[in-house]
Scaffold this motif. Sequence first.
Motif, short mmCIF file in Angstrom:
data_model
loop_
_atom_site.label_atom_id
_atom_site.label_comp_id
_atom_site.label_asym_id
_atom_site.label_seq_id
_atom_site.Cartn_x
_atom_site.Cartn_y
_atom_site.Cartn_z
N THR A 224 0.84 -1.21 0.00
CA THR A 224 0.00 0.00 0.00
C THR A 224 0.87 1.25 0.00
OG1 THR A 224 -0.13 -0.14 2.41
CG2 THR A 224 -1.93 -1.15 1.14
N PRO A 225 1.60 1.49 -1.07
CA PRO A 225 2.38 2.74 -1.14
C PRO A 225 1.50 3.91 -1.56
CG PRO A 225 2.76 1.47 -3.11
CD PRO A 225 1.81 0.66 -2.26
N LYS A 226 1.98 5.11 -1.32
CA LYS A 226 1.32 6.33 -1.77
C LYS A 226 2.02 6.83 -3.03
CE LYS A 226 -1.67 6.83 1.64
NZ LYS A 226 -1.44 5.55 2.32
N MET A 227 1.24 7.37 -3.96
CA MET A 227 1.79 7.89 -5.21
C MET A 227 1.77 9.42 -5.15
SD MET A 227 0.66 7.14 -9.17
CE MET A 227 -1.01 7.74 -8.89
N SER A 228 2.93 10.02 -5.30
CA SER A 228 3.05 11.47 -5.25
C SER A 228 3.20 12.02 -6.65
CB SER A 228 4.25 11.87 -4.39
OG SER A 228 4.41 13.26 -4.36
N VAL A 229 2.31 12.93 -7.02
CA VAL A 229 2.37 13.61 -8.32
C VAL A 229 2.37 15.11 -8.04
CG1 VAL A 229 1.26 13.95 -10.54
CG2 VAL A 229 1.13 11.72 -9.43
N GLY A 230 3.55 15.70 -8.12
CA GLY A 230 3.68 17.11 -7.77
C GLY A 230 3.41 17.30 -6.28
N SER A 231 2.49 18.16 -5.97
CA SER A 231 2.11 18.40 -4.56
C SER A 231 0.93 17.55 -4.12
CB SER A 231 1.77 19.88 -4.37
OG SER A 231 0.68 20.25 -5.21
N ASN A 232 0.41 16.72 -5.01
CA ASN A 232 -0.75 15.88 -4.69
C ASN A 232 -0.30 14.48 -4.30
OD1 ASN A 232 -2.56 17.98 -5.38
ND2 ASN A 232 -2.45 17.38 -7.55
N LEU A 233 -1.01 13.90 -3.35
CA LEU A 233 -0.71 12.55 -2.87
C LEU A 233 -1.94 11.68 -3.09
CD1 LEU A 233 1.58 10.99 -1.47
CD2 LEU A 233 0.42 11.46 0.71
N TYR A 234 -1.73 10.55 -3.79
CA TYR A 234 -2.83 9.67 -4.14
C TYR A 234 -2.65 8.34 -3.42
CZ TYR A 234 -3.73 12.96 -7.94
OH TYR A 234 -4.00 14.10 -8.67
#
Length: 453
Positions: A224-234
């Motif tokens: 269950t990793p988190k995906m960081s795109v710019g300043s957003n965290l998914y």
Amino acid sequence: MDSGWPLLRGHLLCLMISLLVQGRGDTFMINCSGFDRHGVDPAAFQAVFARKAFRPILNSSSPTHVNVSFTLSAILEVNAQLQLLTSFLWMDLIWDNPFINWNPEECFGIDTLTISAELLWLPDIFIVESMDINQTPPHLTAYVSSAGRIKYDKPMRVTSICNLDIFYFPFDQQNCTLTFSSFLYTVESLLLGMEKEVWEITDTSRDIIQTQGEWELVGINKATPKMSVGSNLYDQIMFYVAIRRRPSLYVINLLVPSSFLVAIDALSFYLPAESGNRAPFKITLLLGYNVFLIMMNDLLPASGTPLISVYFALCLSLMVLSLLETVFITYLLHLATTEPPPMPEWFHSLLLLCTCPGKRCPTAPHKEQKGLALTPTHLPGLKEPVELVGKMPRCGQAEQKESARTLQKPETQKQHLIDQWVQFSHMMDTLLFRLYLLFLVSSILTVIVLWTT
């Protein structure tokens, strides 16, 4: 009168607020007047259907919890050249809609309904590794419970990226990933969870998997990793799908015929080198092995260098070396039977070392001819010369024997030299055959060890 107006105005304001709050709360409870024994009136859910464009929440700061699961029902194709895995799976999504709620006891005991998914808000869950357009069939339905829990099953044909390692083909095992995430909603708006445990997903997939072809399911794990795109965290859930190739097809069609041809090539060393049939047989065998590789080329991976290709190249090289060894031995035998050159001293020493191990054999066989010049008195076991005078041959007979011995001496030496070269050729044939067997066995064992580890 003036002093009572503020008090009356306060009572009216409280009454209006209570009515508004009560009216808003009533909109969460679906009216059972739309339920009957013959079905449900769509007007009862009209307020819910009108809000399908918005995330169903009571508080905008609270995220929606979506439980993700899937069932792998088929492994359709594994493309090693394009590094793609094509599979068929059922994606299960479960979430709560607080605007859907009714009392089953008042609504003719109806606890669950099936509603068209197009009329409800759906979370935009997708597979990150997917490389194809969504091929989900249209007009799907969702199960809606009286408590507002929605269960949406979505069949998908997924073509996803998979980092394939084909070095151990056909005994390889691949680990592919299926990552479920959202396009739009960050962790502040949507959180992912799991309704089932991983072992339940694995067991269910093994039970209902439809294909019994080249690949089989080994196991499924998750992260269950988190995906960081710019300043957003998914938020996302990553499933590791381990699949293993069934090698029986390739063992029967590739490894077994190749092993038979190599074994026949090794046994061909027992053909007599003097007969001249060994070299044509090995050439025919080598041509047959090349035809076999051309015919079986479609079964090999189109990209990369698997270990089985190294094995085939090794077998082909061994067959070529055995043919070169046969050519070399045939040349030695031809040289020995036509015009044998004088054997070098180290050749003769090697020959004596192999044919007379542990004995002190003479290093110069031609020196045996010097015994002919010894007088009878030096030969052991012979009588005195006086006693042999009467038995000595006449002069004419002695001259004839001496001339015959002189004529036979070069022929004897040549035959002796031919025998030495023939014996040396057989010795080299045996030596090279043993080296061939040693290299063959060690190479095959090395390949087997690499496959098993």
